[in-house]
Design a protein around this motif. Structure first.
Motif, PDB file in Angstrom:
ATOM      1  N   PRO A 205      59.822  34.031  48.791  1.00 37.28           N
ATOM      2  CA  PRO A 205      59.122  34.829  47.767  1.00 37.28           C
ATOM      3  C   PRO A 205      58.385  36.029  48.360  1.00 37.28           C
ATOM      4  CG  PRO A 205      58.785  32.490  47.390  1.00 37.28           C
ATOM      5  CD  PRO A 205      59.426  32.612  48.731  1.00 37.28           C
ATOM      6  N   ALA A 206      57.736  35.834  49.511  1.00 38.73           N
ATOM      7  CA  ALA A 206      57.025  36.947  50.139  1.00 38.73           C
ATOM      8  C   ALA A 206      57.992  38.012  50.633  1.00 38.73           C
ATOM      9  CB  ALA A 206      56.174  36.423  51.306  1.00 38.73           C
ATOM     10  N   VAL A 207      59.137  37.593  51.163  1.00 39.44           N
ATOM     11  CA  VAL A 207      60.134  38.559  51.636  1.00 39.44           C
ATOM     12  C   VAL A 207      60.607  39.438  50.489  1.00 39.44           C
ATOM     13  CG1 VAL A 207      62.477  38.781  52.534  1.00 39.44           C
ATOM     14  CG2 VAL A 207      60.899  37.169  53.593  1.00 39.44           C
ATOM     15  N   PHE A 208      60.885  38.844  49.353  1.00 38.66           N
ATOM     16  CA  PHE A 208      61.375  39.640  48.225  1.00 38.66           C
ATOM     17  C   PHE A 208      60.269  40.488  47.615  1.00 38.66           C
ATOM     18  CE2 PHE A 208      65.230  37.180  48.454  1.00 38.66           C
ATOM     19  CZ  PHE A 208      66.181  38.094  48.027  1.00 38.66           C
ATOM     20  N   LEU A 213      58.691  46.104  46.951  1.00 42.49           N
ATOM     21  CA  LEU A 213      57.781  47.197  47.297  1.00 42.49           C
ATOM     22  C   LEU A 213      58.504  48.256  48.126  1.00 42.49           C
ATOM     23  CD1 LEU A 213      54.555  45.198  48.234  1.00 42.49           C
ATOM     24  CD2 LEU A 213      54.841  46.722  46.271  1.00 42.49           C
ATOM     25  N   ALA A 214      59.377  47.814  49.024  1.00 46.02           N
ATOM     26  CA  ALA A 214      60.123  48.756  49.863  1.00 46.02           C
ATOM     27  C   ALA A 214      61.073  49.605  49.031  1.00 46.02           C
ATOM     28  CB  ALA A 214      60.897  47.988  50.934  1.00 46.02           C
ATOM     29  N   LEU A 215      61.698  49.005  48.027  1.00 47.51           N
ATOM     30  CA  LEU A 215      62.606  49.761  47.166  1.00 47.51           C
ATOM     31  C   LEU A 215      61.843  50.831  46.386  1.00 47.51           C
ATOM     32  CD1 LEU A 215      65.463  50.132  46.093  1.00 47.51           C
ATOM     33  CD2 LEU A 215      64.962  48.388  44.366  1.00 47.51           C
ATOM     34  N   ALA A 216      60.677  50.465  45.863  1.00 45.90           N
ATOM     35  CA  ALA A 216      59.853  51.457  45.171  1.00 45.90           C
ATOM     36  C   ALA A 216      59.419  52.564  46.126  1.00 45.90           C
ATOM     37  CB  ALA A 216      58.631  50.776  44.547  1.00 45.90           C
ATOM     38  N   GLN A 217      59.053  52.170  47.346  1.00 45.79           N
ATOM     39  CA  GLN A 217      58.641  53.162  48.345  1.00 45.79           C
ATOM     40  C   GLN A 217      59.808  54.067  48.732  1.00 45.79           C
ATOM     41  OE1 GLN A 217      55.562  53.429  49.039  1.00 45.79           O
ATOM     42  NE2 GLN A 217      55.114  53.852  51.187  1.00 45.79           N
ATOM     43  N   ALA A 218      61.025  53.517  48.750  1.00 49.17           N
ATOM     44  CA  ALA A 218      62.197  54.329  49.085  1.00 49.17           C
ATOM     45  C   ALA A 218      62.410  55.427  48.054  1.00 49.17           C
ATOM     46  CB  ALA A 218      63.432  53.433  49.185  1.00 49.17           C
ATOM     47  N   ALA A 258      62.326  57.527  37.186  1.00 45.44           N
ATOM     48  CA  ALA A 258      61.647  56.339  36.669  1.00 45.44           C
ATOM     49  C   ALA A 258      62.647  55.299  36.171  1.00 45.44           C
ATOM     50  CB  ALA A 258      60.692  56.741  35.541  1.00 45.44           C
ATOM     51  N   VAL A 259      63.640  55.736  35.400  1.00 42.27           N
ATOM     52  CA  VAL A 259      64.603  54.797  34.816  1.00 42.27           C
ATOM     53  C   VAL A 259      65.477  54.157  35.890  1.00 42.27           C
ATOM     54  CG1 VAL A 259      66.606  54.623  33.300  1.00 42.27           C
ATOM     55  CG2 VAL A 259      64.612  55.934  32.572  1.00 42.27           C
ATOM     56  N   ILE A 260      66.018  54.977  36.807  1.00 36.39           N
ATOM     57  CA  ILE A 260      66.901  54.436  37.840  1.00 36.39           C
ATOM     58  C   ILE A 260      66.109  53.547  38.798  1.00 36.39           C
ATOM     59  CG2 ILE A 260      68.471  55.022  39.720  1.00 36.39           C
ATOM     60  CD1 ILE A 260      69.074  57.629  38.237  1.00 36.39           C
ATOM     61  N   GLY A 261      64.876  53.935  39.103  1.00 34.91           N
ATOM     62  CA  GLY A 261      64.051  53.085  39.951  1.00 34.91           C
ATOM     63  C   GLY A 261      63.779  51.734  39.312  1.00 34.91           C
ATOM     64  N   LYS A 262      63.519  51.716  38.000  1.00 38.64           N
ATOM     65  CA  LYS A 262      63.282  50.451  37.302  1.00 38.64           C
ATOM     66  C   LYS A 262      64.546  49.613  37.242  1.00 38.64           C
ATOM     67  CE  LYS A 262      61.440  47.253  34.895  1.00 38.64           C
ATOM     68  NZ  LYS A 262      60.607  46.247  35.619  1.00 38.64           N
ATOM     69  N   LEU A 263      65.691  50.230  37.007  1.00 36.73           N
ATOM     70  CA  LEU A 263      66.950  49.482  36.969  1.00 36.73           C
ATOM     71  C   LEU A 263      67.269  48.859  38.328  1.00 36.73           C
ATOM     72  CD1 LEU A 263      69.206  51.828  34.799  1.00 36.73           C
ATOM     73  CD2 LEU A 263      68.198  49.637  34.126  1.00 36.73           C
ATOM     74  N   SER A 264      67.056  49.614  39.394  1.00 29.69           N
ATOM     75  CA  SER A 264      67.316  49.063  40.731  1.00 29.69           C
ATOM     76  C   SER A 264      66.361  47.919  41.043  1.00 29.69           C
ATOM     77  CB  SER A 264      67.201  50.168  41.788  1.00 29.69           C
ATOM     78  OG  SER A 264      65.895  50.729  41.792  1.00 29.69           O
ATOM     79  N   ASP A 265      65.113  48.020  40.596  1.00 32.96           N
ATOM     80  CA  ASP A 265      64.159  46.926  40.794  1.00 32.96           C
ATOM     81  C   ASP A 265      64.581  45.692  39.998  1.00 32.96           C
ATOM     82  OD1 ASP A 265      61.348  45.973  41.672  1.00 32.96           O
ATOM     83  OD2 ASP A 265      61.325  45.694  39.494  1.00 32.96           O
ATOM     84  N   ALA A 266      65.104  45.901  38.784  1.00 29.79           N
ATOM     85  CA  ALA A 266      65.568  44.771  37.980  1.00 29.79           C
ATOM     86  C   ALA A 266      66.748  44.065  38.645  1.00 29.79           C
ATOM     87  CB  ALA A 266      65.949  45.250  36.581  1.00 29.79           C
ATOM     88  N   LEU A 267      67.662  44.834  39.232  1.00 25.82           N
ATOM     89  CA  LEU A 267      68.792  44.234  39.943  1.00 25.82           C
ATOM     90  C   LEU A 267      68.311  43.417  41.144  1.00 25.82           C
ATOM     91  CD1 LEU A 267      71.407  47.145  39.884  1.00 25.82           C
ATOM     92  CD2 LEU A 267      71.492  45.002  38.605  1.00 25.82           C
ATOM     93  N   LEU A 268      67.348  43.967  41.868  1.00 23.56           N
ATOM     94  CA  LEU A 268      66.798  43.226  43.010  1.00 23.56           C
ATOM     95  C   LEU A 268      66.075  41.975  42.536  1.00 23.56           C
ATOM     96  CD1 LEU A 268      66.483  43.164  46.049  1.00 23.56           C
ATOM     97  CD2 LEU A 268      64.441  44.583  45.831  1.00 23.56           C
ATOM     98  N   GLY A 269      65.457  42.044  41.355  1.00 25.67           N
ATOM     99  CA  GLY A 269      64.815  40.860  40.791  1.00 25.67           C
ATOM    100  C   GLY A 269      65.815  39.750  40.500  1.00 25.67           C
ATOM    101  N   LEU A 270      67.025  40.106  40.044  1.00 21.25           N
ATOM    102  CA  LEU A 270      68.065  39.099  39.821  1.00 21.25           C
ATOM    103  C   LEU A 270      68.473  38.441  41.143  1.00 21.25           C
ATOM    104  CD1 LEU A 270      70.353  40.975  37.259  1.00 21.25           C
ATOM    105  CD2 LEU A 270      68.704  39.146  36.789  1.00 21.25           C
ATOM    106  N   VAL A 271      68.607  39.262  42.194  1.00 22.72           N
ATOM    107  CA  VAL A 271      68.932  38.710  43.520  1.00 22.72           C
ATOM    108  C   VAL A 271      67.807  37.794  43.995  1.00 22.72           C
ATOM    109  CG1 VAL A 271      69.459  39.284  45.907  1.00 22.72           C
ATOM    110  CG2 VAL A 271      70.329  40.727  44.063  1.00 22.72           C
ATOM    111  N   GLU A 272      66.564  38.179  43.715  1.00 21.51           N
ATOM    112  CA  GLU A 272      65.428  37.360  44.124  1.00 21.51           C
ATOM    113  C   GLU A 272      65.468  35.992  43.459  1.00 21.51           C
ATOM    114  OE1 GLU A 272      60.528  37.428  43.943  1.00 21.51           O
ATOM    115  OE2 GLU A 272      61.690  38.978  42.931  1.00 21.51           O
TER     116      GLU A 272
END
Length: 280
Positions: A205-208, A213-218, A258-272
């Protein structure tokens, strides 16, 4: 009815199911399929309506704040000329490469410092000092070392993605339950096998959290990266629109980020969620 018969019936009767508290998440309307997605659209829709009302009332000039229709027309025009897709694709590629390289390096260095006291004593002060350097401070040095090609842009994004992953992995591994580690060693796990089998699953959980956070920072570092003599990308579209007074395109670039960043975060959330079910 005798006392013994009454006692037998009492024993055979199952106890009543405990009543769920009123705040039980399972009874919340947000637990219904699709309800949360609909609720999440309420605020964006209200913001667009407020935006339209403000521009229709003439509170701002079109240069200061163009109408939603003007921004939509600007996006349609760029898409019809084939430019919008190229801007989105090149930015997504840069973020993906920088995020992967920076995230993997952050995972490796965070694991090293989190598991080795010698590495922690030697490298933690240096990494902590580098973390405080602003993103734009790296730009002149990267241009000097890597010129103005893709390498300098991806390296800057990787720098932005490195530190959130490093920080979360480092501190998570420092606080892994020592009894869990001893149990792993009792089964004969040591070194990389212990890390892969026991310690990393314990901090999934901490890694994800660090990866998200890293994806948002990217995405944040993308704009700074595309200041390096770029001719394509959403960051370039943002600064080019500012220089040319095209506020409609400028707002379009902000919305797309904003939209693409949120979509990429949602995809990473599914992987998490998959990783937590698989390993944690």
């Amino acid at each position: 009815m005798t006392a013994s018969t009454a006692a037998e019936r009492t024993e055979q009767t199952p106890p009543p199911a405990p009543a769920r508290p009123s705040g039980d998440p399972a009874r919340s309307p947000l637990s219904r399929p699709g309800t949360r997605a609909v609720v999440a659209l309420v605020v964006p829709v209200l913001l667009v309506v407020l935006w339209w009302a403000v521009t229709a009332a003439g509170l701002f000039s079109p240069v200061q704040l163009p109408s939603p229709l003007s921004v939509l027309e600007a996006g349609t025009d760029l898409a019809a000329r084939g430019e919008l897709g190229h801007h989105i694709a090149i930015s997504a590629q840069r973020v993906l490469l920088g995020f992967l390289s920076g995230g993997l390096l952050g995972l490796a260095v965070g694991s090293l410092l989190g598991l080795s006291r010698w590495a922690d004593a030697l490298l933690a002060p240096v990494v902590g000092a580098l973390r405080a350097v602003p993103s734009l401070a790296w730009v002149p040095l990267l241009i000097l070392w890597l010129k103005i090609g893709e390498e300098s842009k991806i390296t800057l994004i990787a720098i932005g993605a490195f530190f959130p992953v490093f920080t979360t992995v480092y501190y998570a591994l420092r606080h892994v339950d020592p009894h869990l580690v001893e149990a792993g060693r009792a089964f004969g796990y040591h070194g990389l096998r212990l890390l892969r089998t026991v310690q990393l699953p314990a901090v999934i959980p901490a890694v994800f959290s660090g990866l998200r956070l890293a994806l948002a920072q990217a995405w944040l570092f993308l704009v700074a990266a595309e200041l390096i003599a770029s001719s394509m990308g959403l960051g370039f579209l943002l600064t080019d629109s500012q220089n040319n007074g095209r506020t409609d395109r400028l707002i379009l670039a902000i919305i797309l980020l904003a939209v693409i960043g949120k979509l990429s975060d949602a995809l990473l959330g599914l992987v998490e969620r998959w990783a937590v079910r698989r390993w944690a």
